[in-house]
Scaffold this motif. Structure first.
Motif, PDB file in Angstrom:
ATOM      1  N   ALA A 220      41.200 -22.450 -44.701  1.00  0.00           N
ATOM      2  CA  ALA A 220      42.413 -21.980 -43.855  1.00  0.00           C
ATOM      3  C   ALA A 220      42.100 -20.542 -43.176  1.00  0.00           C
ATOM      4  CB  ALA A 220      43.710 -22.266 -44.352  1.00  0.00           C
ATOM      5  N   VAL A 221      41.831 -19.704 -44.173  1.00  0.00           N
ATOM      6  CA  VAL A 221      41.316 -18.307 -43.639  1.00  0.00           C
ATOM      7  C   VAL A 221      40.448 -18.393 -42.671  1.00  0.00           C
ATOM      8  CG1 VAL A 221      40.741 -16.028 -44.302  1.00  0.00           C
ATOM      9  CG2 VAL A 221      42.423 -17.188 -45.827  1.00  0.00           C
ATOM     10  N   ARG A 222      39.479 -19.013 -42.944  1.00  0.00           N
ATOM     11  CA  ARG A 222      38.279 -18.980 -41.778  1.00  0.00           C
ATOM     12  C   ARG A 222      38.910 -19.465 -40.497  1.00  0.00           C
ATOM     13  NH1 ARG A 222      34.539 -20.491 -45.631  1.00  0.00           N
ATOM     14  NH2 ARG A 222      35.145 -22.543 -45.440  1.00  0.00           N
ATOM     15  N   SER A 223      39.580 -20.491 -40.567  1.00  0.00           N
ATOM     16  CA  SER A 223      39.980 -20.969 -39.430  1.00  0.00           C
ATOM     17  C   SER A 223      41.268 -20.660 -38.829  1.00  0.00           C
ATOM     18  CB  SER A 223      40.226 -22.748 -39.502  1.00  0.00           C
ATOM     19  OG  SER A 223      41.112 -22.901 -40.488  1.00  0.00           O
ATOM     20  N   LYS A 224      41.719 -19.404 -39.276  1.00  0.00           N
ATOM     21  CA  LYS A 224      42.863 -18.878 -38.939  1.00  0.00           C
ATOM     22  C   LYS A 224      44.104 -19.671 -38.756  1.00  0.00           C
ATOM     23  CE  LYS A 224      40.646 -14.920 -36.627  1.00  0.00           C
ATOM     24  NZ  LYS A 224      39.677 -14.653 -37.106  1.00  0.00           N
ATOM     25  N   SER A 225      44.119 -20.754 -39.698  1.00  0.00           N
ATOM     26  CA  SER A 225      45.420 -21.409 -39.925  1.00  0.00           C
ATOM     27  C   SER A 225      46.257 -21.054 -41.009  1.00  0.00           C
ATOM     28  CB  SER A 225      45.041 -23.170 -39.960  1.00  0.00           C
ATOM     29  OG  SER A 225      44.426 -23.249 -41.044  1.00  0.00           O
ATOM     30  N   GLN A 226      47.364 -21.719 -41.411  1.00  0.00           N
ATOM     31  CA  GLN A 226      48.396 -20.965 -42.509  1.00  0.00           C
ATOM     32  C   GLN A 226      47.692 -21.437 -43.763  1.00  0.00           C
ATOM     33  OE1 GLN A 226      51.765 -20.004 -42.305  1.00  0.00           O
ATOM     34  NE2 GLN A 226      51.278 -19.055 -40.216  1.00  0.00           N
ATOM     35  N   ARG A 239      57.173 -25.386 -48.973  1.00  0.00           N
ATOM     36  CA  ARG A 239      57.156 -24.263 -48.716  1.00  0.00           C
ATOM     37  C   ARG A 239      58.948 -23.915 -48.663  1.00  0.00           C
ATOM     38  NH1 ARG A 239      54.545 -21.192 -44.540  1.00  0.00           N
ATOM     39  NH2 ARG A 239      53.652 -23.317 -43.872  1.00  0.00           N
ATOM     40  N   TYR A 240      59.215 -22.882 -49.533  1.00  0.00           N
ATOM     41  CA  TYR A 240      60.600 -22.607 -50.012  1.00  0.00           C
ATOM     42  C   TYR A 240      61.417 -21.755 -49.051  1.00  0.00           C
ATOM     43  CZ  TYR A 240      65.388 -22.111 -51.470  1.00  0.00           C
ATOM     44  OH  TYR A 240      66.589 -22.151 -51.674  1.00  0.00           O
ATOM     45  N   LEU A 241      60.376 -20.547 -48.566  1.00  0.00           N
ATOM     46  CA  LEU A 241      60.651 -19.438 -47.834  1.00  0.00           C
ATOM     47  C   LEU A 241      59.614 -18.687 -47.298  1.00  0.00           C
ATOM     48  CD1 LEU A 241      63.768 -17.671 -47.631  1.00  0.00           C
ATOM     49  CD2 LEU A 241      62.070 -16.266 -48.769  1.00  0.00           C
ATOM     50  N   THR A 242      59.503 -17.907 -46.138  1.00  0.00           N
ATOM     51  CA  THR A 242      58.600 -17.064 -45.962  1.00  0.00           C
ATOM     52  C   THR A 242      59.361 -15.687 -45.773  1.00  0.00           C
ATOM     53  OG1 THR A 242      57.131 -18.697 -44.613  1.00  0.00           O
ATOM     54  CG2 THR A 242      56.810 -16.356 -44.070  1.00  0.00           C
ATOM     55  N   GLY A 243      58.898 -14.581 -46.455  1.00  0.00           N
ATOM     56  CA  GLY A 243      59.619 -13.490 -46.536  1.00  0.00           C
ATOM     57  C   GLY A 243      58.922 -12.211 -46.827  1.00  0.00           C
ATOM     58  N   LYS A 244      59.779 -11.331 -47.243  1.00  0.00           N
ATOM     59  CA  LYS A 244      58.808 -10.004 -47.458  1.00  0.00           C
ATOM     60  C   LYS A 244      59.563  -9.623 -48.725  1.00  0.00           C
ATOM     61  CE  LYS A 244      59.617  -5.184 -46.155  1.00  0.00           C
ATOM     62  NZ  LYS A 244      59.882  -4.310 -45.069  1.00  0.00           N
ATOM     63  N   LEU A 301      53.790 -17.533 -55.243  1.00  0.00           N
ATOM     64  CA  LEU A 301      53.803 -16.654 -53.916  1.00  0.00           C
ATOM     65  C   LEU A 301      52.467 -16.724 -53.531  1.00  0.00           C
ATOM     66  CD1 LEU A 301      56.655 -15.993 -55.204  1.00  0.00           C
ATOM     67  CD2 LEU A 301      56.225 -13.692 -54.431  1.00  0.00           C
ATOM     68  N   LEU A 302      52.161 -16.658 -52.056  1.00  0.00           N
ATOM     69  CA  LEU A 302      51.038 -16.782 -51.415  1.00  0.00           C
ATOM     70  C   LEU A 302      51.084 -15.533 -50.324  1.00  0.00           C
ATOM     71  CD1 LEU A 302      48.626 -18.589 -52.338  1.00  0.00           C
ATOM     72  CD2 LEU A 302      49.286 -19.928 -50.357  1.00  0.00           C
ATOM     73  N   THR A 303      50.249 -14.753 -50.263  1.00  0.00           N
ATOM     74  CA  THR A 303      50.425 -13.632 -49.124  1.00  0.00           C
ATOM     75  C   THR A 303      50.014 -14.417 -47.753  1.00  0.00           C
ATOM     76  OG1 THR A 303      48.092 -13.114 -49.141  1.00  0.00           O
ATOM     77  CG2 THR A 303      49.441 -11.890 -50.494  1.00  0.00           C
ATOM     78  N   THR A 304      51.029 -14.098 -46.918  1.00  0.00           N
ATOM     79  CA  THR A 304      51.164 -14.924 -45.672  1.00  0.00           C
ATOM     80  C   THR A 304      49.870 -15.005 -44.866  1.00  0.00           C
ATOM     81  OG1 THR A 304      53.293 -14.572 -45.458  1.00  0.00           O
ATOM     82  CG2 THR A 304      52.342 -15.293 -43.536  1.00  0.00           C
ATOM     83  N   GLU A 305      49.206 -13.915 -44.941  1.00  0.00           N
ATOM     84  CA  GLU A 305      48.048 -13.929 -43.934  1.00  0.00           C
ATOM     85  C   GLU A 305      46.952 -14.161 -44.376  1.00  0.00           C
ATOM     86  OE1 GLU A 305      47.494 -11.816 -40.885  1.00  0.00           O
ATOM     87  OE2 GLU A 305      49.650 -12.237 -40.786  1.00  0.00           O
ATOM     88  N   ARG A 306      46.604 -13.997 -45.754  1.00  0.00           N
ATOM     89  CA  ARG A 306      45.236 -14.118 -46.212  1.00  0.00           C
ATOM     90  C   ARG A 306      45.132 -15.169 -47.426  1.00  0.00           C
ATOM     91  NH1 ARG A 306      41.334 -10.969 -45.140  1.00  0.00           N
ATOM     92  NH2 ARG A 306      40.176 -11.579 -47.291  1.00  0.00           N
ATOM     93  N   GLY A 307      46.275 -15.617 -47.866  1.00  0.00           N
ATOM     94  CA  GLY A 307      46.554 -16.650 -48.794  1.00  0.00           C
ATOM     95  C   GLY A 307      46.265 -16.205 -50.304  1.00  0.00           C
ATOM     96  N   GLU A 308      46.428 -15.039 -50.401  1.00  0.00           N
ATOM     97  CA  GLU A 308      46.032 -14.544 -51.879  1.00  0.00           C
ATOM     98  C   GLU A 308      47.485 -14.913 -52.760  1.00  0.00           C
ATOM     99  OE1 GLU A 308      42.952 -11.139 -50.665  1.00  0.00           O
ATOM    100  OE2 GLU A 308      45.147 -10.639 -50.513  1.00  0.00           O
TER     101      GLU A 308
END
Lengths: 371, 371
Positions: A220-226, A239-244, A301-308
Motif C-alpha cells: 500500500a505504501v509503495r502504491s500510495k494507497s491507504q 476502521r473506527y476513526l481517523t484522527g490525531k 493504531l496505524l499512522t495514516t501516511e506510512r501505515g506504521e
C-alpha cells in the motif's frame, strides 16, 4: 517448513506490531537481533502447528516487562535462551520447538532469536493472536497447560525457576515482581507442552498472518494507497476513526505502561473524540462515554501516511492515525477465555463487545478440555 | 549431640530474641511449631560446628520478610522445608545438616522445625551471631559461600529457585521482591556449603549462647533480680540506658519494617533522650545528635520488669526497657564483613563503633579466604 528471510523480518515485525494492539514491545532491537542470527548463518525455520509431533516438547518464550523500558534498556540478547535452558534443566529434557507467547513487535522477534540459537523450529502461531499484558492470558494456560516449570532471566545472568506455582496468575505475579527487580525487562520461558496439546490450543498461522499484514502495508505504501485499507482487507477488521492524538497520559506502574490516549477525529470524522485505555496493550475504546470496542478484540493504531503501527510506548501528541478494530481469534471468544482476557479481567465492569470472527481453522467444537 | 527439649525452646527463643537486636521475628508461632515437632515424636538434635564432617552438605534455612507481617500472617509451617527440598533438587543431593541464617526469636525456631522434619541435625551456630535484615549479611556469604542454588516458598505452595544470581545482593533483591509478592513472608533455603567450609565461617555456639541468655533471664525473674544484669553477665555487653519508649515511628516499606524509636531515660537516666533507627533490626543508637552504638554490634531492648526482649514489630509507646549494647562476633569485625554489615551498608555515613568482643573461639588469623 518455511525459512525466515531478512525481508520477512521486516514484514513480520510490522504485521505483528499491528496485531500487538498497542503492545508487544518495539520490534527494532528484536529485529536487529534476528537479523544478526540470520547473518551469522543460523536458520529460523517455521513449522505449522499440525507439523508438531505428538511427543514434541514445545516451550513458550518471549520477553516480559513494560515496553517503555524495553525500548530504553538494551537487552543482552540471550535472556530468553537462558530462561529456556532453565526450563529444560527442570524438565530433564530439551525443547524440540518454540512457541511464541504473543504476537507483537518485539515478541514476534524474540522467539525467532531463541529458535535460531537453540537450533529448533518456531511454531507458526502464538498463545494470544495478539499481545496481552499478562502471562496467564494465553490460550495455552487458559485451556490447561501447566504454568510450571517456568523461568526468567536477565542481562546480568540472574536466573529464577518457578518449579511450582498456585496457578497462572501466581506465575504472573511472581514473575512480574522479579522482572521489576531485574530492572523492568526479562526473558521468559514457560508453559512446556506436548506437541499434541500445543496443536490444539495454539492460535494457528499468526506468523503467516503477521507477514501478510506487513506485506499488505508495504504494498500500500509503495502504491500510495491507504495502509489501513490494506490491513483491513487481510484481517476482516473495521476502521473506527481517523484522527490525531491530542493527549497521552502514561505512567509506568507495577511493571506495566498504563494510561489512556485521546484522539480527535479529522476529515470525515471531524467533531468526534475517542479515548482508549491501555495496560501495555489497548484495552477499551470509548466514545461519548460508551465503550465501542473491548478486549479481546484488537484496538490498534496505524499512522495514516506510512501505515506504521503506533505502540503505547511511542504514541505521542500530534500522531495522525487510523484507529482499527480487528476481530480476535475464536479461541479467545469462549467463556473460559473471556474470564481471563475479557474487559472484567482488566478491571472494567463491561461485557466484551466483539466483532464477527476472522476466518480461522479451529472451531469451538474442537476445543480441548481444561485439565 | 544435644537434643532440644521443650524447656529449651522457651529459653532459646527468649535468648535468641535478645540476640535478634530488635529483629529476627517473633518467636511465638515458631515456638509452637517446634513444640509440635517434639510432641509428635520428632527429634531436634544439635551438633557443634566441629562435629560437621568435611563432606557434609549444610543448607542455611529460615524465614524471610518483615517481622510485622510474620506476626500477623500465620505461616503454613512447611515453607522452609519446601524451599530446602528445592535446593536439594537443584543440587541433586540431600542436605545432611541445617545451619540457621541468623539468631532471632522466629529464626531460632524455624530451622529447628526443618531439621526435625528432614531428620537431620541443626548446627549450633548461625551466620550473623544476631539478626540482620538482608540475606547477603551472613558470614557464609561474606566469606565466599555461593549464593545459589537458593529457593523460597510460600504457604500456597509457590516455589522459586534461584539457579544463578549475579551476587548475594541480587539474591537478596530478587528474593525480597518475590517475598513481598508472596504476601510479605516466605521460607528460604540458601547458601549450600560443605561441612568443611561451614565449620570455618559459621559463628559458633550461638544456640548455646541463646539458651544461656534465656536461662539467665529466667533465673533473674525467678529471683526478682535485674534481667538486664543477667544478660550482661552472659554476653559481656553494656547497659546504655534505662527508660521509657515515648515514640515509635514504623512503616512497612519494600518488605522491611523501617523506622525509629525515641526513649526517654528514667531513674538515674532521667533527662536523657535517645533515638534508635531500625530496619527490622536496631541499627544505630543516637544521643545528643551523636551515634553511640552501631551495627554490627547488637542494640537490644529488654523490658525492665520481666526481661522480655522488645522486637521492632512489638515495641510501642510506654514500654519500659533497658537498652543494652552487646558486642558482635569477631567474624563480623573484619573489613570484609564491615563492608556488608557496617553502618554504611545501611545508608548511614558513619564508621562502625564497636565494643570489645565477647569471648569466642575463632580469631581473625584463622579466617577463611573469600573464593
Amino acid at each position: 517448513v518455511w525459512c525466515i528471510t531478512e525481508r520477512d523480518l521486516g514484514t513480520i515485525s510490522a504485521g505483528a506490531a499491528v496485531l500487538g494492539a498497542g503492545g508487544g514491545g518495539n520490534p527494532y532491537i528484536g529485529r536487529l537481533r534476528a537479523r544478526e542470527s540470520l547473518r551469522s548463518g543460523k536458520q529460523i525455520s517455521v513449522i505449522a502447528p499440525d507439523e508438531l509431533a505428538d511427543d514434541d516438547l514445545t516451550v513458550v518464550c518471549g520477553a516480559m516487562g513494560s515496553p517503555v523500558i524495553a525500548f530504553e534498556k538494551l537487552p543482552r540478547g540471550d535472556e530468553e535462551l537462558m530462561a529456556l535452558r532453565e526450563v529444560e534443566r527442570a524438565l530433564g529434557r530439551k525443547a524440540t520447538a518454540i512457541a511464541p507467547f504473543e504476537m507483537g513487535g518485539g515478541n514476534s522477534m524474540a522467539p525467532m532469536v531463541i529458535a535460531a540459537s537453540a537450533g529448533i523450529p518456531l511454531v507458526d502461531g502464538d498463545g494470544m493472536g495478539r499481545a496481552f499484558p499478562e502471562l496467564q492470558m494465553t490460550t495455552y494456560m487458559i485451556y490447561g497447560a501447566p504454568p510450571t516449570p517456568s523461568a526468567i532471566a536477565d542481562e546480568r545472568g540472574n536466573r529464577l525457576v518457578f518449579n511450582e506455582v498456585a496457578d497462572g496468575r501466581w506465575l504472573e505475579r511472581l514473575a512480574r515482581s522479579a522482572t521489576i527487580s531485574m530492572g523492568g525487562h526479562a526473558g521468559v520461558a514457560t508453559t512446556p507442552m506436548s506437541g499434541a496439546f500445543c496443536r490444539q490450543v495454539i492460535i494457528p498461522n499468526t506468523l503467516t498472518l503477521a507477514r501478510d499484514i506487513g506485506e499488505a502495508i508495504d504494498e500500500a505504501v509503495r502504491s500510495k494507497s491507504q495502509p489501513a485499507d490494506a490491513v483491513l482487507s487481510v484481517t476482516s477488521g473495521q476502521r473506527y476513526l481517523t484522527g490525531k492524538v491530542i493527549d497521552v497520559e502514561r505512567r509506568n506502574t507495577q511493571g506495566f505502561a498504563r494510561g489512556s490516549l485521546t484522539i480527535d477525529g479529522t476529515g470525515q470524522d471531524a467533531g468526534r473524540r475517542i479515548r482508549i485505555d491501555f495496560q501495555n496493550e489497548n484495552l477499551v475504546l470509548w466514545e461519548d462515554g460508551q465503550p465501542r470496542a473491548t478486549v479481546p478484540d484488537l484496538i490498534t493504531l496505524l499512522t495514516t501516511e506510512r501505515g506504521e503501527p503506533l505502540t503505547t510506548e511511542l504514541v505521542s501528541y500530534g500522531c495522525r492515525a487510523d484507529v482499527l478494530v480487528l476481530p480476535c481469534a475464536d479461541l479467545m471468544k469462549t467463556e473460559q477465555a473471556l474470564r481471563v482476557v475479557g474487559p472484567r479481567a482488566f478491571g472494567f465492569d463491561l461485557d466484551p463487545m466483539l466483532l464477527p470472527g476472522r476466518p480461522r481453522t479451529e472451531t469451538a467444537d474442537s476445543l480441548p478440555v481444561e485439565d
